[in-house]
Design a protein around this motif. Structure first.
Motif, PDB file in Angstrom:
ATOM      1  N   ASP A 106     -10.777   8.276  12.561  1.00 31.49           N
ATOM      2  CA  ASP A 106      -9.569   8.834  13.157  1.00 31.49           C
ATOM      3  C   ASP A 106      -9.091   8.027  14.363  1.00 31.49           C
ATOM      4  N   ALA A 147      -4.525   3.406  12.259  1.00 30.77           N
ATOM      5  CA  ALA A 147      -3.179   3.720  11.765  1.00 30.77           C
ATOM      6  C   ALA A 147      -2.153   2.756  12.335  1.00 30.77           C
ATOM      7  N   GLU A 148      -2.300   2.420  13.622  1.00 28.32           N
ATOM      8  CA  GLU A 148      -1.319   1.542  14.254  1.00 28.32           C
ATOM      9  C   GLU A 148      -1.386   0.125  13.692  1.00 28.32           C
ATOM     10  N   VAL A 183      -4.653   2.236   7.841  1.00 29.76           N
ATOM     11  CA  VAL A 183      -4.817   3.627   7.429  1.00 29.76           C
ATOM     12  C   VAL A 183      -3.469   4.330   7.507  1.00 29.76           C
ATOM     13  N   ILE A 184      -3.201   5.185   6.535  1.00 25.22           N
ATOM     14  CA  ILE A 184      -1.984   5.998   6.509  1.00 25.22           C
ATOM     15  C   ILE A 184      -2.354   7.423   6.896  1.00 25.22           C
ATOM     16  N   VAL A 185      -1.557   8.012   7.761  1.00 25.92           N
ATOM     17  CA  VAL A 185      -1.794   9.381   8.219  1.00 25.92           C
ATOM     18  C   VAL A 185      -0.686  10.275   7.689  1.00 25.92           C
ATOM     19  N   GLU A 214       1.414  13.229   8.119  1.00 26.35           N
ATOM     20  CA  GLU A 214       1.753  14.010   9.307  1.00 26.35           C
ATOM     21  C   GLU A 214       1.681  15.519   9.060  1.00 26.35           C
ATOM     22  N   ASP A 256      -2.371  15.925   8.511  1.00 24.21           N
ATOM     23  CA  ASP A 256      -3.186  15.012   9.301  1.00 24.21           C
ATOM     24  C   ASP A 256      -4.310  14.372   8.482  1.00 24.21           C
ATOM     25  N   ARG A 307      -6.027  11.414   6.311  1.00 24.77           N
ATOM     26  CA  ARG A 307      -5.979   9.957   6.422  1.00 24.77           C
ATOM     27  C   ARG A 307      -6.574   9.318   5.183  1.00 24.77           C
ATOM     28  N   ARG A 353      -4.679   2.361   3.303  1.00 25.46           N
ATOM     29  CA  ARG A 353      -3.415   1.875   2.742  1.00 25.46           C
ATOM     30  C   ARG A 353      -3.670   0.965   1.527  1.00 25.46           C
ATOM     31  N   PRO A 378       5.882   6.810   5.890  1.00 22.97           N
ATOM     32  CA  PRO A 378       6.014   7.486   7.192  1.00 22.97           C
ATOM     33  C   PRO A 378       7.460   7.752   7.604  1.00 22.97           C
TER      34      PRO A 378
END
Length: 699
Positions: free
Chosen positions: A176, A181-182, A186-188, A190, A193, A195, A198, A609
Motif C-alpha cells: 500500500d 501507485a505514483e 500499481v493501480i488503485v 478509488e 481502495d 490495489r 498494472r 483513473p
C-alpha cells in the motif's frame, strides 16, 4: 536559473574528467594521458585522449574537445543546467539557485527527493521482472520466436511481469506504499481502495532516461490480451511526449552511424539493435513531438523517421513532420522512410538483409519532398482550384520552417507548383495572414474594444491545423445565453402580465384579446393559438477549465484527434493528471482502433483513473438537453473542430509561456548560446498566437 561562474569553477575542480569519461568510454593509460575509442565518431584505433592534468578531453580524429560538463552535454545529450546538476550530485555539492525563494528551493528539493524515490522503486521492480524472465520458459520462448538473443535481452534489461494480480506484493512488502501507485506500477481502485499490478503476463521493456535511470515501463502482452502494448502512465519522472525508448542504449551508435533511426515500437528498436542497427529509438506510443525532435538533435544532426507504408504509418509520419519542421535548419538532415505495408523494419531486415535496409535508408524521402507531398494531398494540380488548395495547405507547414536557404528554396518550388511568381505567392500569403488577423476573435470583457489582432504570419498553422481542407470559415465564439426575444421596435412585444387600456404613442401596446395570438398569422387574432415557447433552461454549462472543455470535445468527436498537430498532441499529453493521462490514453486508442464513439470509449475506459472525470465532462454537454433527444443528432464536426482549435490555441499560449521561461533561464545562465534565439522565436509565436486566439475565458 543563473549559476555563478565561481560555482562552476569549484565544481570542475572537484570532479575528475577521467572518472566522468571513463563511465562511458573504456580508457587505457597512454603516457601522461588516457586513450580510448572516440564515442563521437566511428574509429578502430584510439584517437580520443583525456588529460588528468588539464582536466580536458580531445579527439584527434573528429576534433571534439571540452571539460567534464561539455562531455556530458555532447555524449549524454544533457543541457548545461542538467550537466551541472548531475556533476554536483556526484560530488555532494548544492547548485546555488539565486533567483529562487527559500520556499521554492524547498519545493524543488522535495520534488527531487520524490523523483529519486520513484526511480528507486522502478529500478527494484525492473530487477524483479528480469529475475522472473529467467524462470519463465514461456516468456523466454516468446522472445526466441521473435528472434531475440539472451545477450540483446540483457542489454536492454528485458523482463517479465507474472500473471498474478498482486505479484509485486512479494517484492514490496508494503504493497500500500503510495509510491507504487505514483510510479504507475500499481493501480488503485478509488471506490473500494483495492490495489493490483498494472502489468500482468507481459514482456517488460524498461524505459530509461539519458542518465540510464529507469523512469517507466512498456509491457507487450504475450497472449491475445489487450491492449497489445501498455505503457506506464505519466508520472513526475516519466513524460511520454519527451522520452524516447532506446535513446540511452543508442547513444554511442548514434555518433558512429551519424544518424538516428526513429521507429514505431519497442520491438523494432531491440530487434534492429541485434541486426546491426543499434542507432534506432522509438516513441512511446505517441506521435513524435517537437520535444522528441529537439532531444534527438542534441545527439546528431541527421534524423530518419521510419514508418510502415500503411495509412497509420502515413498519419504518424505526418505528425512527425509537424514536430520536425521548426528544427529543420540548413545544417540538419531530416528524412522519412516508408517501408512496404507488409513490412516493419525488423521483418524487412530479416527478409532482405542489412545492406538492403541500409540502402532504403539512403533513399529515404527528404523533408522538403514530404512537405510538398503532404501539402498536395487531395489537390488536383491540373485545376486552379487544386492549386489554390495546395497554397492553403502548404502555407502553415512552410511557415513553421526556420529562416534559411531551405525555406527560400521551398518557397520557389511551391510557387512553381501553384503557378505563381515567388513574390506573388509571398504577397498572397501575406494577405491571408492579414485576413487571419482581421477575422481573429476580438478581445471581450470590460473595456474591451474591437481592435484587430496583430499579424500572425509566422504561426498560421496553429489557427488552421485543425482545418486541413483550407476552409476559411470564420471562427466566431459560440453564443451562450437566452434566445433573442421580440423588442418594442418590432411592433410585436409580448404583452405585460397586467394589460393596460391606455394607448401609448409610438408603440404597439394595445391589449390583446387573446394572449396566445400568433404575430403575423393569417388567422389574425382568432381561436388559433401559438405553441407555448420552449422553457429556457439556461445557458450550456461551461466546463471548469479549458482542458475539461477540450477533453469533452475530443471524447465526443474522436476523429478530430487526427487533425491535430504533433505539437498539439505533446501539449495535451503533458498536461497534469487527470487530463494528460486521458489524452495519452486517447491517442493510444486512436492509433490502435481508430476513431471510436463515446459509448465504445466509455467501455474501454472502465478501470482507468480518469474514467469518472471523463464521464462528468461529457455529461456537462448534455445537462440542458431536452429529454429523449440527447442522441438525436450528432454535433456538427466543423463547429467542433473550430471550437477545439480555439481551446488549443489558448492552451498553447500557456504552454509557450512555460517554454519561454525555460529558455530565458538557460540564457541567463550564460552557457547556452542558442537560448536567446530560442526565446525570441518562442516569444514571437506567443505574441502572434495570443493575439489571434480567442481570448474569451472558458473557465
Amino acid at each position: 536559473m543563473a549559476i555563478p561562474q565561481s560555482f562552476i569553477q569549484e565544481l570542475l575542480s572537484r570532479v575528475d574528467v577521467v572518472d566522468i569519461v571513463g563511465k562511458y568510454v573504456q580508457l587505457k593509460k597512454g603516457g601522461a594521458n588516457f586513450m580510448g575509442l572516440c564515442p563521437f565518431h566511428g574509429e578502430k584505433s584510439p584517437s580520443f585522449s583525456v588529460s588528468p592534468t588539464k582536466q580536458f578531453f580531445h579527439c584527434f580524429g573528429c576534433g571534439k574537445n571540452g571539460n567534464a560538463i561539455g562531455f556530458l552535454m555532447e555524449h549524454a545529450g544533457m543541457t548545461f543546467i542538467e550537466a551541472v546538476k548531475d556533476l554536483a550530485q556526484q560530488t555532494g555539492m548544492v547548485v546555488p539557485e539565486e533567483q529562487q525563494s527559500p520556499e521554492d528551493r524547498a519545493k524543488a528539493a522535495a520534488q527531487k527527493a520524490k523523483q529519486d524515490s520513484l526511480s528507486d522503486v522502478l529500478e527494484k521492480a525492473g530487477d524483479a521482472y528480469r529475475e522472473q524472465l529467467k524462470i519463465t520458459p514461456r516468456a523466454v520462448e516468446y522472445l526466441k520466436r521473435r528472434g531475440l538473443s539472451g545477450q540483446i535481452a540483457k542489454r536492454f534489461g528485458l523482463g517479465y511481469a507474472p500473471e498474478g494480480w498482486r505479484s509485486l506484493a512479494s517484492i514490496f512488502p508494503q504493497y500500500d506504499d503510495p509510491l507504487l501507485a505514483e510510479s504507475g506500477l500499481v493501480i488503485v481502485n478509488e471506490e473500494d481502495d483495492k490495489r493490483y499490478d498494472r502489468f500482468r503476463d507481459r514482456i517488460m521493456f524498461p524505459i530509461r532516461n539519458i542518465k540510464g535511470e529507469c523512469i517507466g515501463f512498456g509491457g507487450r502482452v504475450i497472449g491475445s490480451g489487450t491492449p497489445k502494448y501498455l505503457n506506464s502512465p505519466e508520472t513526475p519522472v516519466f513524460h511520454k511526449g519527451r522520452e524516447l525508448y532506446g535513446l540511452y542504449e543508442a547513444r554511442e551508435a548514434l555518433h558512429s552511424a551519424g544518424y538516428v533511426l526513429v521507429t514505431e515500437g519497442y520491438m523494432d528498436v531491440v530487434a534492429l539493435a541485434q541486426l546491426g542497427f543499434a542507432n534506432a529509438v522509438a516513441t512511446l506510443g505517441t506521435a513524435c513531438t517537437p520535444d522528441h525532435v529537439q532531444k534527438l538533435f542534441r545527439f546528431t544532426d541527421s534524423v530518419v523517421f521510419s514508418f510502415d507504408g500503411d495509412g497509420a504509418g502515413r498519419r504518424a509520419a505526418r505528425k512527425a513532420l509537424d514536430g520536425a519542421l521548426p528544427y529543420a535548419t540548413d545544417v540538419r538532415s531530416i528524412k522519412f522512410l516508408f517501408l512496404p505495408a507488409e513490412h516493419d523494419p525488423d521483418s524487412y531486415v530479416r527478409e532482405f538483409g542489412q545492406e538492403a535496409f541500409a540502402e532504403q535508408i539512403k533513399q529515404a524521402m527528404p523533408l522538403s519532398r514530404f512537405l510538398i507531398e503532404a501539402a498536395s494531398a487531395d489537390c488536383d494540380l491540373q485545376t486552379a482550384e487544386g492549386r489554390a488548395r495546395l497554397s492553403s495547405q502548404a502555407r502553415p507547414l512552410w511557415q513553421l520552417l526556420p529562416d534559411g536557404a531551405l525555406k527560400q528554396q521551398l518557397l520557389s518550388e511551391l510557387a512553381q507548383l501553384i503557378q505563381l511568381e515567388t513574390a506573388g505567392l509571398e504577397k498572397l500569403w501575406g494577405q491571408q495572414a492579414a485576413s487571419d488577423q482581421r477575422y481573429a476573435p476580438a478581445a471581450r470583457g470590460p473595456g474591451a474594444g474591437a481592435a484587430p489582432a496583430p499579424q500572425m504570419a509566422a504561426n498560421a498553422a496553429f489557427s488552421r491545423a485543425a482545418n486541413p481542407s483550407g476552409n476559411n470559415d470564420h471562427q466566431f465564439e459560440p453564443s451562450y445565453g437566452a434566445p433573442p426575444g421580440w423588442t418594442i421596435d418590432s411592433g410585436f412585444a409580448p404583452s405585460p402580465p397586467i394589460f393596460e387600456n391606455t394607448y401609448k404613442a409610438g408603440a404597439n401596446n394595445w391589449p390583446r384579446k387573446n394572449p396566445s395570438w400568433t404575430p403575423g398569422s393569417k388567422f389574425g387574432n382568432s381561436k388559433y393559438k401559438r405553441d407555448a415557447a420552449p422553457v429556457f433552461t439556461g445557458p450550456r454549462t461551461v466546463p471548469a477549465s479549458r482542458a475539461d472543455h477540450a477533453a469533452r470535445v475530443l471524447l465526443g468527436n474522436m476523429a478530430l484527434w487526427e487533425t491535430l498537430s504533433g505539437e498539439d498532441h505533446a501539449m495535451l499529453c503533458a498536461l497534469p493528471a487527470p487530463h494528460g493521462p486521458l489524452f495519452a490514453w486517447l491517442e493510444s486508442q486512436f492509433h490502435e482502433q481508430g476513431a471510436l464513439g463515446w459509448s465504445a470509449l466509455r467501455e474501454h475506459m472502465l478501470g482507468q483513473p480518469f474514467a469518472e472525470d471523463a464521464q462528468r465532462w461529457v455529461a456537462q454537454d448534455k445537462m440542458n438537453a431536452v429529454a429523449g433527444s440527447e442522441e438525436a443528432t450528432p454535433p456538427d464536426l466543423q463547429e467542433a473542430r473550430q471550437e477545439l482549435r480555439r481551446l488549443l490555441n489558448m492552451l498553447m499560449v500557456d504552454h509557450l509561456q512555460q517554454l519561454k521561461n525555460e529558455a530565458l533561464a538557460q540564457h541567463q545562465s550564460g552557457q547556452d548560446p542558442e537560448a536567446l534565439a530560442r526565446y525570441s522565436s518562442l516569444d514571437k509565436r506567443w505574441r502572434e498566437l495570443k493575439a489571434a486566439a480567442a481570448v474569451v475565458s472558458l473557465d
